[in-house]
Design an enzyme around this catalytic site. Structure first.
Site, PDB file in Angstrom:
ATOM      1  N   ARG A  49       0.890  -1.182   0.000  1.00 21.81           N
ATOM      2  CA  ARG A  49       0.000   0.000   0.000  1.00 21.81           C
ATOM      3  C   ARG A  49       0.911   1.210   0.000  1.00 21.81           C
ATOM      4  O   ARG A  49       1.841   1.294   0.808  1.00 21.81           O
ATOM      5  CB  ARG A  49      -0.867  -0.050   1.272  1.00 21.81           C
ATOM      6  CG  ARG A  49      -1.702   1.186   1.514  1.00 21.81           C
ATOM      7  CD  ARG A  49      -2.939   1.145   0.621  1.00 21.81           C
ATOM      8  NE  ARG A  49      -3.993   1.999   1.072  1.00 21.81           N
ATOM      9  CZ  ARG A  49      -4.046   3.313   0.881  1.00 21.81           C
ATOM     10  NH1 ARG A  49      -3.074   3.933   0.271  1.00 21.81           N
ATOM     11  NH2 ARG A  49      -5.072   4.003   1.298  1.00 21.81           N
ATOM     12  N   GLU A  57     -11.318   4.941  -5.399  1.00 21.93           N
ATOM     13  CA  GLU A  57     -11.685   3.528  -5.404  1.00 21.93           C
ATOM     14  C   GLU A  57     -12.313   3.137  -6.740  1.00 21.93           C
ATOM     15  O   GLU A  57     -12.705   3.986  -7.531  1.00 21.93           O
ATOM     16  CB  GLU A  57     -12.705   3.261  -4.283  1.00 21.93           C
ATOM     17  CG  GLU A  57     -12.205   3.578  -2.905  1.00 21.93           C
ATOM     18  CD  GLU A  57     -11.056   2.692  -2.473  1.00 21.93           C
ATOM     19  OE1 GLU A  57     -11.066   1.489  -2.794  1.00 21.93           O
ATOM     20  OE2 GLU A  57     -10.139   3.213  -1.811  1.00 21.93           O
ATOM     21  N   ARG A  91      -1.171  -5.572   4.521  1.00 22.40           N
ATOM     22  CA  ARG A  91      -0.318  -5.044   3.459  1.00 22.40           C
ATOM     23  C   ARG A  91       0.830  -4.253   4.076  1.00 22.40           C
ATOM     24  O   ARG A  91       0.666  -3.587   5.098  1.00 22.40           O
ATOM     25  CB  ARG A  91      -1.114  -4.118   2.537  1.00 22.40           C
ATOM     26  CG  ARG A  91      -2.240  -4.801   1.816  1.00 22.40           C
ATOM     27  CD  ARG A  91      -3.045  -3.843   0.985  1.00 22.40           C
ATOM     28  NE  ARG A  91      -3.687  -2.849   1.844  1.00 22.40           N
ATOM     29  CZ  ARG A  91      -4.589  -1.964   1.430  1.00 22.40           C
ATOM     30  NH1 ARG A  91      -4.938  -1.920   0.154  1.00 22.40           N
ATOM     31  NH2 ARG A  91      -5.124  -1.110   2.267  1.00 22.40           N
TER      32      ARG A  91
END
Length: 168
Positions: A49, A57, A91
């Site tokens: 990330r 998004e 992540r």
């Protein structure tokens, strides 16, 4: 316990992605969206990330453009990463450089991501990113062409509340 040279190399390869001070390299095998990648380091696939930003998004204006931009900068390239944290999804949150360019910075400069104030805390980097966001807003670049673009964190919150209220 004694660790031989091969064991030390293995320990380094396993620890490097999570060591915040060390830059490490990996090969980008997939761009998931504007601010998330999958990289290969040795035999491991890691999800990354991008630090300090939030890109639109899927289903949100400029989400696809942000993904394409990140793909152009990183896909099938060896990138340099500096780990910062691990997010709640497991992540690795990292600064990612491709061809010497900080990917987060480039996304903000092009108006394809917001600085994420809740998580962008490192100075002077985050102040620099905020200045770039301000310039992109003023120039009406990318998502800033819209009158009132909705940040991804607010958009997700709104989508969750719609789902809870059954208004899908």
């Amino acid at each position: 316990m004694r660790v031989g040279a091969g064991g030390l190399v293995l320990l380094y390869l396993l620890a490097a992605p999570l060591s915040p001070a060390l830059a490490w390299h990996a090969y980008v095998v997939k761009v998931l969206d504007g601010d998330s990648l999958r990289v290969k380091k040795g035999n491991r696939i890691l999800e990354i990330r991008l630090y300090g930003i939030d890109a639109p998004e899927y289903g949100q204006s400029y989400g696809e453009q942000a993904k394409r931009f990140t793909r152009r900068l990183t896909y099938k390239k060896t990138v340099s990463l500096t780990s910062k944290d691990m997010d709640r999804y497991g992540r690795i949150v990292a600064l990612v450089k491709s061809d010497g360019r900080l990917v987060s910075r480039e996304l903000v400069r092009e108006g394809l991501a917001w600085v994420y104030p809740k998580y962008c805390l490192e100075q002077p980097l985050c102040s620099s990113l905020k200045r770039l966001e301000y310039k992109a807003r003023r120039a009406r670049r990318g998502l800033w062409k819209a009158k009132n673009p909705v940040s991804p964190w607010k958009w997700k919150q709104r989508e969750r509340s719609r789902g809870q209220n059954g208004r899908r």
